[in-house]
Structures are given as C-alpha cells and as structure tokens.
Design a protein around this motif. Structure first.
Motif, mmCIF file in Angstrom:
data_model
loop_
_atom_site.group_PDB
_atom_site.id
_atom_site.type_symbol
_atom_site.label_atom_id
_atom_site.label_comp_id
_atom_site.label_asym_id
_atom_site.label_seq_id
_atom_site.Cartn_x
_atom_site.Cartn_y
_atom_site.Cartn_z
ATOM 1 N N ASN A 210 0.707 -1.089 0.352
ATOM 2 C CA ASN A 210 0.463 -0.555 -0.296
ATOM 3 C C ASN A 210 0.841 1.418 -0.279
ATOM 4 O O ASN A 210 0.479 2.438 -0.621
ATOM 5 C CB ASN A 210 -0.768 0.033 1.061
ATOM 6 C CG ASN A 210 -1.553 0.807 1.290
ATOM 7 O OD1 ASN A 210 -2.091 1.954 2.458
ATOM 8 N ND2 ASN A 210 -2.404 1.562 0.210
ATOM 9 N N GLU A 213 2.365 2.280 -3.535
ATOM 10 C CA GLU A 213 1.530 2.854 -4.162
ATOM 11 C C GLU A 213 1.515 4.455 -3.794
ATOM 12 O O GLU A 213 1.166 4.602 -5.341
ATOM 13 C CB GLU A 213 0.109 2.547 -3.770
ATOM 14 C CG GLU A 213 -1.034 0.832 -3.714
ATOM 15 C CD GLU A 213 -2.200 0.946 -3.670
ATOM 16 O OE1 GLU A 213 -2.652 1.566 -4.014
ATOM 17 O OE2 GLU A 213 -2.547 -0.352 -3.312
ATOM 18 N N ILE A 266 0.253 3.208 -12.385
ATOM 19 C CA ILE A 266 1.080 2.501 -11.203
ATOM 20 C C ILE A 266 0.955 0.846 -11.543
ATOM 21 O O ILE A 266 1.665 -0.224 -11.946
ATOM 22 C CB ILE A 266 0.056 3.489 -10.121
ATOM 23 C CG1 ILE A 266 0.453 4.399 -9.721
ATOM 24 C CG2 ILE A 266 0.673 2.149 -8.748
ATOM 25 C CD1 ILE A 266 -0.220 4.997 -8.547
ATOM 26 N N GLN A 267 -0.056 0.233 -11.599
ATOM 27 C CA GLN A 267 -0.486 -1.319 -11.518
ATOM 28 C C GLN A 267 0.747 -1.808 -13.158
ATOM 29 O O GLN A 267 1.409 -2.362 -13.239
ATOM 30 C CB GLN A 267 -1.581 -1.136 -12.743
ATOM 31 C CG GLN A 267 -3.223 -0.908 -11.515
ATOM 32 C CD GLN A 267 -4.649 -1.215 -11.734
ATOM 33 O OE1 GLN A 267 -4.445 -1.729 -12.790
ATOM 34 N NE2 GLN A 267 -5.343 -1.187 -10.923
#
Length: 343
Positions: A210, A213, A266-267
């Motif tokens: 997390n 990210e 980001i993915q």
C-alpha cells in the motif's frame, strides 16, 4: 552528601521516565530555528532550478537509514535536492502500533508550521503527527514521534545536529514561502524489486505494498499525491478532496475517475517489476530477520553497508553483528541482525 545524591537520583529517574515516553521536546532559551541556510545548499538549489521558498517533500528510508529532501523546481515538478544519512532509528522494520513499542513509524504524514519545534530538547525537531487519521482509526497509539537531532532515538528518526539543522531550515523557508504543509513519506526501505523480494515473506508486506502505491504515484508524476484513507488503507489521488467529502478511514473507497489514469500507470509499473521480483525470489529462499538491540536500535545502515540487500538475500542463515558501529557516530549500543530461512 546523601541528600545531594538522592536529589541527583530523582533527577535521573525523571529524565529516564521522560525519555521512555517518546521523543519529547522542551523549551530552551535560544532559537536555533532561525539559523539561515548555508551558501552551499542555496547554490545547489539554484543549480537545480529551485529557490528556498519552493515547496518540499521528505522521504525517510529505515533500512537504508537515509532521509531525502525533494523540492519543487521551476518547471513545477519535484526533484531530489539532497540525501542525509540518519544517525539512528529505533525498533525494526514495520509500522508503529502502540505506545511504548519503541517503533519508529511508517506511513504518510503531513507537517505544518505548528509541528516545527525550534527549541527542541534534541537540538531541532519536527513532529510527524503520529498517529495520523488512518492510524488512529486502526487503534494505534503513541505520541511525540519526531525527526530530530542528537543521534538518540526512542521511536523517532534521529539525525546529526548539522543534518537536522539544514533540514529544519529547508522546511522553515518552504513554509514561510507559502507552502501550507509538506508531506513526509516514512518507508521501510527503498521499494526496489530486490528489497521487495528479500522481504516478501514479511507479515507487513500487504501494508508495504500500500505504501508502494504512494511511492509509485510520486515517482511517476513527480508530484506528492493527496493522501486520504478508506477501507483501512491509504488512498492516493491527484487533487484535494472537496471540503464536504470526508472519507471514513475504515469505510469503502469511492470511485475516483480523476485518478484512474495514474492508477493504470502504477499497475503497469508494478506488473513490469513483478517478473524481476519473481526471478530474485526464485533464486533465494525466503528469509526472516530478528533484531537484537536492547530497545535502542542502532540503525540498519551498518548491516546494509556490510552486506547489501543482494548479499543478504543470498544468505540462508547467519548473524551479522553491529557491535562495532560507525565510530564517527560514537554509538554505544551494540546489536545484531539474525537472518534465517523463514518457516
């Protein structure tokens, strides 16, 4: 003489009690917070298209024991200004969850002018604001967690006095220049494929993903993300929420079309790194590390200086001693990191 010794003993007990409470601060008679920026750092800013009044962002890396100051440039994006070595942080990798655990926190924090302490017990300091909104909702406890000088830590991030003096002045000038608040990203380590592979079996990995990210958001946009919380995790968006759009840190996350494009990037970035992480993981067994430090942890910098994450990943078991730390820091606290195959 006996009365004098008794008084000195009482003073020692009170000082020790205060230290155990966290990185507290107290007023002094001078104002070290007004020390101006030196000519060298101003020249470095000028060469990078920055001014003292431009906004800043701070990144902290526990494992590497480094603090970075990023600053907005004339083209509107942020660039790295300077990296500072950290003297010490206490605890181990992972978030702070309760008062007295001697853990230095990990997460995203917002620093305002009110959190700067020019008369700190530890030369100069600023309060991270732990627990933040998400940590409070999760029931985490603790207070007075700082970035400060004096090379001693009981849950804080300790710098040299010269280092914290310059960092403090950079923050002061940015806030004076119109920045209302600056972001601190306190991270367990640099989010590289090697580090993620080394620590893949750690129970904190979901939390660290997390944090990653937010790291990726900044790396891709060179702008600090707006940080809120929902569904028990951090949420990163490109702009501030409307004043009436208060999120429940434990409630569901709303759909945010404005951040869909960066979320996709980001993915894609994380998917591209997944193969490299898998390759490193396949070549090395998962490891578990336990820390021995007596509650006053000499930073992990000494361990990595001797081993490095790649060599650490190659170990199946062993103990890396930290009993002879950097002499320049005059660190009196020995310790060790024991690395073994994870069960």
């Amino acid at each position: 003489m006996s009365k004098l010794l008794a008084r000195l003993g009482l003073v020692a007990v009170l000082v020790a009690s205060a230290a155990l409470a966290g990185c507290v601060s107290m007023d002094g008679e001078d104002d070290r917070g007004s020390i101006p920026l030196n000519g060298k750092i101003v020249s470095e800013m000028t060469a990078k298209g920055m001014t003292p009044a431009d906004p800043i962002m701070v990144r902290i890396y526990k494992q590497e024991s480094e603090l970075e100051v990023w600053k907005r440039t004339s083209n509107g994006t942020y660039a790295l200004l300077k990296t500072y070595p950290m003297c010490r942080w206490s605890g181990k990798l992972g978030p702070k969850m309760r008062e007295g655990d001697r853990q230095a926190p990990e997460g995203f924090y917002t620093i305002t002018r009110a959190q700067l302490n020019p008369r700190s017990q530890y030369f100069l300091s600023f309060n991270l604001g732990y627990p933040n909104e998400l940590e409070s909702a999760l029931g985490y406890t603790g207070a007075a967690l700082m970035v400060h000088g004096a090379c001693t830590s009981a849950g804080c991030y300790a710098m040299t006095n010269n280092g914290v003096g310059e960092i403090y002045a950079l923050a002061r000038e940015a806030l004076k220049g119109g920045q209302e608040e600056f972001q601190v990203q306190a991270l367990p380590f640099r989010m590289t494929p090697a580090n993620l592979a080394v620590h893949r079996s750690d129970p904190n990995m979901a939390f660290w993903q997390n944090l990653r990210e937010g790291v990726d958001y900044f790396d891709l946009t060179k702008q600090p993300p707006t940080v809120t919380a929902c569904a028990g995790r951090y949420r990163f968006t490109p702009g501030p929420l409307p004043a009436d759009a208060k999120l429940d840190p434990l409630g569901p996350c709303p759909v945010d079309p404005a951040s869909a494009a960066i979320a996709q990037r980001i993915q894609e970035r994380e998917a591209a790194e997944a193969a490299e992480i898998a390759s490193i993981a396949a070549a090395n067994p998962p490891l578990a590390a336990s820390y021995v430090d007596g509650g006053m942890h000499k930073s992990f910098r000494d361990v990595l200086r001797r081993a490095g994450p790649e060599k650490l990943a190659a170990l199946t078991s062993g103990v890396i001693p930290v009993s002879q730390p950097d002499a320049a820091l005059k660190d009196p606290y020995p310790g060790a990191v024991t690395v073994s195959a994870a069960q």
